[in-house]
Design a protein around this motif. Sequence first.
Motif, PDB file in Angstrom:
ATOM      1  N   PRO A   1      44.898  93.672  95.122  1.00  0.00           N
ATOM      2  CA  PRO A   1      43.503  94.117  95.019  1.00  0.00           C
ATOM      3  C   PRO A   1      42.850  93.890  93.650  1.00  0.00           C
TER       4      PRO A   1
ATOM      5  N   GLU B   1      54.824  82.591  94.336  1.00  0.00           N
ATOM      6  CA  GLU B   1      54.618  83.609  95.377  1.00  0.00           C
ATOM      7  C   GLU B   1      55.792  83.685  96.339  1.00  0.00           C
TER       8      GLU B   1
ATOM      9  N   ASN C   1      48.814  91.131  83.978  1.00  0.00           N
ATOM     10  CA  ASN C   1      49.974  90.530  83.323  1.00  0.00           C
ATOM     11  C   ASN C   1      51.106  91.546  83.161  1.00  0.00           C
TER      12      ASN C   1
ATOM     13  N   LYS D   1      48.356  82.484  78.034  1.00  0.00           N
ATOM     14  CA  LYS D   1      48.794  81.075  77.999  1.00  0.00           C
ATOM     15  C   LYS D   1      48.938  80.588  76.553  1.00  0.00           C
TER      16      LYS D   1
ATOM     17  N   GLU E   1      53.981  94.417  98.011  1.00  0.00           N
ATOM     18  CA  GLU E   1      54.263  95.772  97.518  1.00  0.00           C
ATOM     19  C   GLU E   1      52.956  96.417  97.039  1.00  0.00           C
ATOM     20  N   ASN E   2      52.858  97.708  97.205  1.00  0.00           N
ATOM     21  CA  ASN E   2      51.674  98.419  96.722  1.00  0.00           C
ATOM     22  C   ASN E   2      51.691  98.531  95.204  1.00  0.00           C
ATOM     23  N   LEU E   3      50.503  98.535  94.620  1.00  0.00           N
ATOM     24  CA  LEU E   3      50.407  98.733  93.173  1.00  0.00           C
ATOM     25  C   LEU E   3      50.656 100.210  92.854  1.00  0.00           C
TER      26      LEU E   3
ATOM     27  N   TRP F   1      55.719  93.201  93.351  1.00  0.00           N
ATOM     28  CA  TRP F   1      55.860  91.948  94.084  1.00  0.00           C
ATOM     29  C   TRP F   1      54.799  91.833  95.176  1.00  0.00           C
ATOM     30  N   PHE F   2      54.572  90.631  95.652  1.00  0.00           N
ATOM     31  CA  PHE F   2      53.642  90.471  96.769  1.00  0.00           C
ATOM     32  C   PHE F   2      54.160  91.281  97.957  1.00  0.00           C
TER      33      PHE F   2
ATOM     34  N   ILE G   1      45.049  84.726  79.588  1.00  0.00           N
ATOM     35  CA  ILE G   1      44.948  85.221  78.211  1.00  0.00           C
ATOM     36  C   ILE G   1      46.284  85.092  77.483  1.00  0.00           C
TER      37      ILE G   1
ATOM     38  N   GLY H   1      40.627  85.021  81.990  1.00  0.00           N
ATOM     39  CA  GLY H   1      41.865  84.293  82.293  1.00  0.00           C
ATOM     40  C   GLY H   1      42.499  84.630  83.617  1.00  0.00           C
TER      41      GLY H   1
ATOM     42  N   PRO I   1      38.564  78.598  80.890  1.00  0.00           N
ATOM     43  CA  PRO I   1      38.224  77.186  80.655  1.00  0.00           C
ATOM     44  C   PRO I   1      37.690  76.505  81.921  1.00  0.00           C
TER      45      PRO I   1
ATOM     46  N   GLY J   1      41.279  84.909  90.007  1.00  0.00           N
ATOM     47  CA  GLY J   1      40.558  85.778  90.950  1.00  0.00           C
ATOM     48  C   GLY J   1      41.040  85.646  92.376  1.00  0.00           C
ATOM     49  N   ILE J   2      42.337  85.373  92.541  1.00  0.00           N
ATOM     50  CA  ILE J   2      42.903  85.169  93.884  1.00  0.00           C
ATOM     51  C   ILE J   2      43.660  86.398  94.381  1.00  0.00           C
TER      52      ILE J   2
ATOM     53  N   TYR K   1      63.330  85.716  86.654  1.00  0.00           N
ATOM     54  CA  TYR K   1      62.760  86.747  85.772  1.00  0.00           C
ATOM     55  C   TYR K   1      63.401  86.732  84.394  1.00  0.00           C
TER      56      TYR K   1
HETATM   57  C1  BV8 Z   1      49.241  94.532  98.139  1.00  0.00           C
HETATM   58  C2  BV8 Z   1      53.765  90.602  89.226  1.00  0.00           C
HETATM   59  C3  BV8 Z   1      49.217  96.037  99.969  1.00  0.00           C
HETATM   60  C4  BV8 Z   1      55.000  89.865  89.637  1.00  0.00           C
HETATM   61  C5  BV8 Z   1      51.973  89.711  90.633  1.00  0.00           C
HETATM   62  C6  BV8 Z   1      49.349  88.400 103.355  1.00  0.00           C
HETATM   63  C7  BV8 Z   1      50.554  89.076 103.392  1.00  0.00           C
HETATM   64  C8  BV8 Z   1      50.878  90.016 102.453  1.00  0.00           C
HETATM   65  C9  BV8 Z   1      50.013  90.297 101.423  1.00  0.00           C
HETATM   66  C10 BV8 Z   1      48.823  89.612 101.394  1.00  0.00           C
HETATM   67  C11 BV8 Z   1      48.474  88.680 102.334  1.00  0.00           C
HETATM   68  N1  BV8 Z   1      47.241  88.205 102.016  1.00  0.00           N
HETATM   69  C12 BV8 Z   1      46.812  88.817 100.900  1.00  0.00           C
HETATM   70  C13 BV8 Z   1      47.749  89.674 100.523  1.00  0.00           C
HETATM   71  C14 BV8 Z   1      47.706  90.536  99.390  1.00  0.00           C
HETATM   72  C15 BV8 Z   1      48.463  89.902  98.225  1.00  0.00           C
HETATM   73  C16 BV8 Z   1      47.641  88.764  97.673  1.00  0.00           C
HETATM   74  O1  BV8 Z   1      46.662  89.006  97.001  1.00  0.00           O
HETATM   75  N2  BV8 Z   1      48.019  87.517  97.966  1.00  0.00           N
HETATM   76  C17 BV8 Z   1      47.246  86.391  97.449  1.00  0.00           C
HETATM   77  C18 BV8 Z   1      48.160  85.293  96.986  1.00  0.00           C
HETATM   78  C19 BV8 Z   1      46.304  85.930  98.558  1.00  0.00           C
HETATM   79  N3  BV8 Z   1      48.571  90.957  97.275  1.00  0.00           N
HETATM   80  C20 BV8 Z   1      49.647  91.745  97.290  1.00  0.00           C
HETATM   81  O2  BV8 Z   1      50.610  91.581  97.986  1.00  0.00           O
HETATM   82  C21 BV8 Z   1      49.558  92.953  96.366  1.00  0.00           C
HETATM   83  N4  BV8 Z   1      49.940  94.129  97.086  1.00  0.00           N
HETATM   84  O3  BV8 Z   1      48.254  93.979  98.543  1.00  0.00           O
HETATM   85  O4  BV8 Z   1      49.781  95.659  98.727  1.00  0.00           O
HETATM   86  C22 BV8 Z   1      50.016  95.311 101.025  1.00  0.00           C
HETATM   87  C23 BV8 Z   1      51.198  95.878 101.455  1.00  0.00           C
HETATM   88  C24 BV8 Z   1      51.923  95.221 102.465  1.00  0.00           C
HETATM   89  C25 BV8 Z   1      51.440  94.045 103.043  1.00  0.00           C
HETATM   90  C26 BV8 Z   1      50.235  93.499 102.588  1.00  0.00           C
HETATM   91  C27 BV8 Z   1      49.520  94.121 101.574  1.00  0.00           C
HETATM   92  C28 BV8 Z   1      50.484  92.779  95.180  1.00  0.00           C
HETATM   93  C29 BV8 Z   1      49.938  91.680  94.287  1.00  0.00           C
HETATM   94  C30 BV8 Z   1      50.712  91.666  92.957  1.00  0.00           C
HETATM   95  C31 BV8 Z   1      51.666  90.501  92.932  1.00  0.00           C
HETATM   96  N5  BV8 Z   1      52.330  90.458  91.621  1.00  0.00           N
HETATM   97  N6  BV8 Z   1      52.596  89.757  89.434  1.00  0.00           N
HETATM   98  C32 BV8 Z   1      55.314  88.743  88.701  1.00  0.00           C
HETATM   99  O5  BV8 Z   1      54.594  88.529  87.705  1.00  0.00           O
HETATM  100  O6  BV8 Z   1      56.330  88.053  88.969  1.00  0.00           O
HETATM  101  S1  BV8 Z   1      50.686  88.673  90.848  1.00  0.00           S
HETATM  102  C33 BV8 Z   1      50.693  87.514  89.635  1.00  0.00           C
HETATM  103  O7  BV8 Z   1      49.837  86.503  90.094  1.00  0.00           O
HETATM  104  C34 BV8 Z   1      50.103  87.979  88.344  1.00  0.00           C
HETATM  105  O8  BV8 Z   1      50.452  89.261  87.974  1.00  0.00           O
HETATM  106  C35 BV8 Z   1      48.631  87.821  88.575  1.00  0.00           C
HETATM  107  O9  BV8 Z   1      48.096  88.956  89.134  1.00  0.00           O
HETATM  108  C36 BV8 Z   1      48.627  86.734  89.599  1.00  0.00           C
HETATM  109  C37 BV8 Z   1      48.272  85.476  88.898  1.00  0.00           C
HETATM  110  O10 BV8 Z   1      46.933  85.499  88.879  1.00  0.00           O
HETATM  111  P1  BV8 Z   1      46.209  85.116  87.533  1.00  0.00           P
HETATM  112  O11 BV8 Z   1      46.566  86.100  86.499  1.00  0.00           O
HETATM  113  O12 BV8 Z   1      44.799  84.957  87.894  1.00  0.00           O
HETATM  114  O13 BV8 Z   1      46.868  83.743  87.085  1.00  0.00           O
HETATM  115  P2  BV8 Z   1      46.579  82.300  87.682  1.00  0.00           P
HETATM  116  O14 BV8 Z   1      47.677  81.415  87.239  1.00  0.00           O
HETATM  117  O15 BV8 Z   1      46.264  82.412  89.138  1.00  0.00           O
HETATM  118  O16 BV8 Z   1      45.221  81.883  86.946  1.00  0.00           O
HETATM  119  C38 BV8 Z   1      45.232  81.702  85.548  1.00  0.00           C
HETATM  120  C39 BV8 Z   1      43.786  81.561  85.140  1.00  0.00           C
HETATM  121  O17 BV8 Z   1      43.745  81.453  83.712  1.00  0.00           O
HETATM  122  C40 BV8 Z   1      43.105  80.317  85.689  1.00  0.00           C
HETATM  123  O18 BV8 Z   1      41.828  80.656  86.172  1.00  0.00           O
HETATM  124  C41 BV8 Z   1      42.985  79.397  84.472  1.00  0.00           C
HETATM  125  O19 BV8 Z   1      41.831  78.583  84.529  1.00  0.00           O
HETATM  126  C42 BV8 Z   1      42.864  80.406  83.377  1.00  0.00           C
HETATM  127  N7  BV8 Z   1      43.277  79.942  82.047  1.00  0.00           N
HETATM  128  C43 BV8 Z   1      44.168  78.962  81.735  1.00  0.00           C
HETATM  129  N8  BV8 Z   1      44.273  78.864  80.390  1.00  0.00           N
HETATM  130  C44 BV8 Z   1      43.436  79.817  79.866  1.00  0.00           C
HETATM  131  C45 BV8 Z   1      42.818  80.506  80.912  1.00  0.00           C
HETATM  132  N9  BV8 Z   1      41.943  81.492  80.715  1.00  0.00           N
HETATM  133  C46 BV8 Z   1      41.651  81.822  79.436  1.00  0.00           C
HETATM  134  N10 BV8 Z   1      42.219  81.220  78.369  1.00  0.00           N
HETATM  135  C47 BV8 Z   1      43.109  80.217  78.547  1.00  0.00           C
HETATM  136  N11 BV8 Z   1      43.654  79.611  77.470  1.00  0.00           N
END
Ligand code: BV8
Length: 254
Positions: free
Chosen positions: A203, A51, A105, A30, A172-174, A169-170, A28, A196, A223, A199-200, A70
Motif C-alpha cells: 500500500p 519479487e 527502504n 542508489k 505479508e501485511n505491513l 515480504w510480498f 534515494i 526515488g 531521474p 510507485g508500484i 539477504y
Molecule cells: C500487502 C521489503 C496485504 C523486502 C518490499 C497479488 C498478490 C499478492 C499481493 C499483491 C498482488 N497484487 C498486488 C499485491 C500487493 C503487493 C504489491 O504491491 N505488489 C506489486 C508488485 C504489484 N504488496 C504486498 O504484498 C504488500 N503487502 O499488500 O499485504 C496482502 C496480504 C495477502 C495477500 C495480498 C495482499 C507488501 C509489500 C512490501 C514488499 N516488500 N521490501 C525486501 O526489501 O526484500 S517492497 C520493495 O520493493 C521495496 O521495499 C520497495 O517498497 C519496493 C521497490 O519499490 P521502489 O522503492 O519504488 O524501488 P524501484 O526499484 O521500484 O524504483 C526505484 C525508483 O528510484 C525508480 O523510479 C527510479 O527511477 C528511481 N531512481 C533511480 N535512481 C535514483 C532514483 N530516484 C532518485 N535518485 C536516484 N539517484
Amino acid sequence: MPDQKLISEAAAVVSKAQVLVVSTGAGISKESGIPTFREAQTGLWSRYDPEQLATPQAFLRNRDLVWSWYMYRLDLVRQAQPNPGHLALVRLEDLVPQMVILTQNVDGLHVRAGSTDVVELHGNISRFKCFAACRGKPTLVDLDPASYSKEIAPPCPYCNSYLRPDVVWFTENLPTAALSRAFRVAEHCDVMMVVGTSGIVQPAASLPVVAKQRGAILIEVNPRVSGLSGLADIFLQGPAGEVLPALVDALHPA
Ligand code: BV8
C-alpha cells in the motif's frame, strides 16, 4: 540537474509547509551503492526477480537461496553510507515545523544519516526474527554478524524453525502501527515529497494518492517519470543526491 526555476518553486512551497511528509523508495539509496529493485539487479542476482525472492513461499521453497540473497544485500547495506540526499533531509527537518519520513527502504540509512522521525514501512534488513514467530509477532533474535553462515539460514534458538530478516515480504501485511501512522500523516500533511520510488508497490504507493486527495501539494524527485508523476504538482527530474541538497540550499543557503 533539474531546472533551477522548478527548484525555487518547490522551495517556496516547502518553506510554507506546516507538516511535511517525505515518502522515499529505493532510488534515494542508489547513490549510496545499494541497487534499486526494478533496475537490473547487478551481479549474482541478475537472474532472479526480487519479487520472487521476497516472499514467504520463496523462503519455504528455497530457504538458503533467500537467506543468501539477504546476506548479499546486508553486506551492501553495511558498506553503504548515507549520501547527500539522506543528509539533505536531515537539514530539512530543522527548517519546517514538522517533518516525517515514510520509507519503503529496509537499509536504515535515514536513521543512520540522523533523521529523527522515520517510519519504516517494510522493516529493516539488519534485524532478524523467527520465521514461525514462535514467541509472538515478531520474535526478534539478536544475531552476532560473525556467528552465522551467509549461505545457510540459521535455526531459531527457541524452536525448530529458522531465522529470516525482519522485512515485509510480498503478500505479508505491513506493521500495523507503521501503516496507520503513515496514512494518518499522509492525510494531514500539507506538502508531500515523493523521492526515488517507482510507485508500484502497495500500500505504500497509495500514500501520495491519499495526500493529494486531502489537498496536499505533491513534489516528486526522480531521474525518470514514475507511476506517481501524473499526480505531482512539481516534478524535479534528477538524482536525489543532487536535487535534495539544491532544494534545501534554496530554502536555507548552507
Ligand atoms: C500487502 C521489503 C496485504 C523486502 C518490499 C497479488 C498478490 C499478492 C499481493 C499483491 C498482488 N497484487 C498486488 C499485491 C500487493 C503487493 C504489491 O504491491 N505488489 C506489486 C508488485 C504489484 N504488496 C504486498 O504484498 C504488500 N503487502 O499488500 O499485504 C496482502 C496480504 C495477502 C495477500 C495480498 C495482499 C507488501 C509489500 C512490501 C514488499 N516488500 N521490501 C525486501 O526489501 O526484500 S517492497 C520493495 O520493493 C521495496 O521495499 C520497495 O517498497 C519496493 C521497490 O519499490 P521502489 O522503492 O519504488 O524501488 P524501484 O526499484 O521500484 O524504483 C526505484 C525508483 O528510484 C525508480 O523510479 C527510479 O527511477 C528511481 N531512481 C533511480 N535512481 C535514483 C532514483 N530516484 C532518485 N535518485 C536516484 N539517484
